[in-house]
Design an enzyme around this catalytic site. Sequence first.
Site, mmCIF file in Angstrom:
data_model
loop_
_atom_site.group_PDB
_atom_site.id
_atom_site.type_symbol
_atom_site.label_atom_id
_atom_site.label_comp_id
_atom_site.label_asym_id
_atom_site.label_seq_id
_atom_site.Cartn_x
_atom_site.Cartn_y
_atom_site.Cartn_z
ATOM 1 N N TYR A 1 -29.428 -15.613 80.690
ATOM 2 C CA TYR A 1 -29.682 -17.038 80.973
ATOM 3 C C TYR A 1 -29.106 -17.936 79.887
ATOM 4 C CZ TYR A 1 -33.202 -15.101 84.197
ATOM 5 O OH TYR A 1 -33.847 -14.383 85.169
ATOM 6 N N LEU B 1 -40.279 -19.553 95.034
ATOM 7 C CA LEU B 1 -40.165 -20.684 95.972
ATOM 8 C C LEU B 1 -38.922 -20.485 96.843
ATOM 9 C CD1 LEU B 1 -40.867 -23.492 93.309
ATOM 10 C CD2 LEU B 1 -42.522 -22.232 94.718
HETATM 11 P P1 NAP Z 1 -37.579 -20.689 92.174
HETATM 12 O O1 NAP Z 1 -38.582 -20.641 91.092
HETATM 13 O O2 NAP Z 1 -37.923 -20.090 93.496
HETATM 14 O O3 NAP Z 1 -37.119 -22.205 92.461
HETATM 15 C C1 NAP Z 1 -36.677 -23.045 91.443
HETATM 16 C C2 NAP Z 1 -36.226 -24.364 92.071
HETATM 17 O O4 NAP Z 1 -37.337 -25.015 92.664
HETATM 18 C C3 NAP Z 1 -35.642 -25.320 91.051
HETATM 19 O O5 NAP Z 1 -34.608 -26.018 91.687
HETATM 20 C C4 NAP Z 1 -36.810 -26.264 90.739
HETATM 21 O O6 NAP Z 1 -36.382 -27.565 90.399
HETATM 22 C C5 NAP Z 1 -37.502 -26.318 92.072
HETATM 23 N N1 NAP Z 1 -38.945 -26.541 91.939
HETATM 24 C C6 NAP Z 1 -39.801 -25.896 91.118
HETATM 25 N N2 NAP Z 1 -41.061 -26.311 91.299
HETATM 26 C C7 NAP Z 1 -41.008 -27.265 92.263
HETATM 27 C C8 NAP Z 1 -41.989 -28.072 92.892
HETATM 28 N N3 NAP Z 1 -43.285 -27.949 92.563
HETATM 29 N N4 NAP Z 1 -41.588 -28.942 93.847
HETATM 30 C C9 NAP Z 1 -40.269 -29.066 94.190
HETATM 31 N N5 NAP Z 1 -39.298 -28.322 93.631
HETATM 32 C C10 NAP Z 1 -39.660 -27.418 92.676
HETATM 33 O O7 NAP Z 1 -36.192 -20.020 91.738
HETATM 34 P P2 NAP Z 1 -35.595 -19.161 90.532
HETATM 35 O O8 NAP Z 1 -35.313 -19.994 89.358
HETATM 36 O O9 NAP Z 1 -34.486 -18.376 91.123
HETATM 37 O O10 NAP Z 1 -36.749 -18.098 90.165
HETATM 38 C C11 NAP Z 1 -37.735 -18.303 89.188
HETATM 39 C C12 NAP Z 1 -37.482 -17.481 87.945
HETATM 40 O O11 NAP Z 1 -37.431 -16.094 88.232
HETATM 41 C C13 NAP Z 1 -36.126 -17.738 87.283
HETATM 42 O O12 NAP Z 1 -36.068 -18.980 86.633
HETATM 43 C C14 NAP Z 1 -36.041 -16.543 86.384
HETATM 44 O O13 NAP Z 1 -36.867 -16.704 85.246
HETATM 45 C C15 NAP Z 1 -36.558 -15.447 87.304
HETATM 46 N N6 NAP Z 1 -35.473 -14.757 88.062
HETATM 47 C C16 NAP Z 1 -35.224 -13.450 87.769
HETATM 48 C C17 NAP Z 1 -34.231 -12.768 88.435
HETATM 49 C C18 NAP Z 1 -33.988 -11.323 88.113
HETATM 50 O O14 NAP Z 1 -32.962 -10.770 88.499
HETATM 51 N N7 NAP Z 1 -34.903 -10.670 87.442
HETATM 52 C C19 NAP Z 1 -33.465 -13.404 89.428
HETATM 53 C C20 NAP Z 1 -33.758 -14.741 89.728
HETATM 54 C C21 NAP Z 1 -34.762 -15.397 89.050
HETATM 55 P P3 NAP Z 1 -36.421 -28.203 88.904
HETATM 56 O O15 NAP Z 1 -35.740 -27.255 87.977
HETATM 57 O O16 NAP Z 1 -35.711 -29.479 89.103
HETATM 58 O O17 NAP Z 1 -37.859 -28.401 88.512
#
Ligand code: NAP
Length: 277
Positions: free
Chosen positions: A53, A192
């Site tokens: 990241y 999400l």
């Molecule tokens: P996510 O958490 O499903 O979604 C994040 C998105 O949703 C961002 O655009 C965020 O916007 C928005 N958001 C968050 N809370 C919100 C709310 N209450 N209302 C409206 N929009 C909202 O996606 P992700 O980042 O892919 O997954 C979460 C975490 O999992 C990652 O950050 C990472 O730490 C981890 N991850 C791990 C892997 C792996 O391979 N192990 C892969 C993917 C992700 P803003 O940023 O503008 O708030």
Amino acid sequence: MAQREDSSDQSQLDGMPRLGLGTWENTDAGTCADSVRQALEMGYRHIDTAQAYDNEAHVGEGIAQADVDREEVFLATKIWTSNLSYDDVIHTAKESLDKLGVDYVDLLYVHWPANEYNPEDTLPAFDQLYDDGLVENVGVSNFEPRHLDEAQEVLDAPVFANQVEMHPLLPQDELVEYGRENDVNLVAYSPLARGKVFDVPEIQQVAEKHDASEAQVSLAWLLQRDGVAAIPKASSEAHIRDNWGARGLELDAEDVEKIESIETRERQVDPDFAPWN
Ligand code: NAP
């Protein structure tokens, strides 16, 4: 071996807070540090980052700035796929600790079973870091049952958690069942569906019924599942706070049935090197 049945604190799984903050693509130094600090000061105690990241230093900065002791924070990072030879795991894990500004991490994951991943070479390095106290728990990510079986055979340390994509459009029932049977906690990433759950009518209906947000419904559904934690990424204080509110949302059997009746299946994170491809 982990004994999560013994824990009466529903907000934690074996000492891991069930609702954490994700940080993927939160790469601006100021924004990232601010979001980590705001989350910690709001009550979050679980922060998720990774070598890939490119923000470990910013995450560390946010932890240092927050009015919360480092010992209270459950901090997780992940070793990238090009760093999974024995020597690279040891060397780059220490680099990650330096960037994060900490003496240990609470959880160190193998990010993907891909590229340089070779259980016999990679996993003994994780055992070494665990024995040396640099890593409190060993985890894996994007592992399927066959990789988990293999890892459990090679590792001396328990497999504490498997971090996988999980949300109402990808419920991962097989991995939830595997986790229950083998005492492997599940950490739901992209909980999400990277915003996709906001447009699902069933989620919207449950949100409206409870005067909650769609994000809260998706997270509350995950947090009601046995052995599951969730790490939504949010960079604005409003989103960080909205997601934290999921802890107070109780879904009833009718809500859960409605969410589980969703038939659409969609994976958001699907690189060519994923083990399912
Ligand atoms: P996510 O958490 O499903 O979604 C994040 C998105 O949703 C961002 O655009 C965020 O916007 C928005 N958001 C968050 N809370 C919100 C709310 N209450 N209302 C409206 N929009 C909202 O996606 P992700 O980042 O892919 O997954 C979460 C975490 O999992 C990652 O950050 C990472 O730490 C981890 N991850 C791990 C892997 C792996 O391979 N192990 C892969 C993917 C992700 P803003 O940023 O503008 O708030």
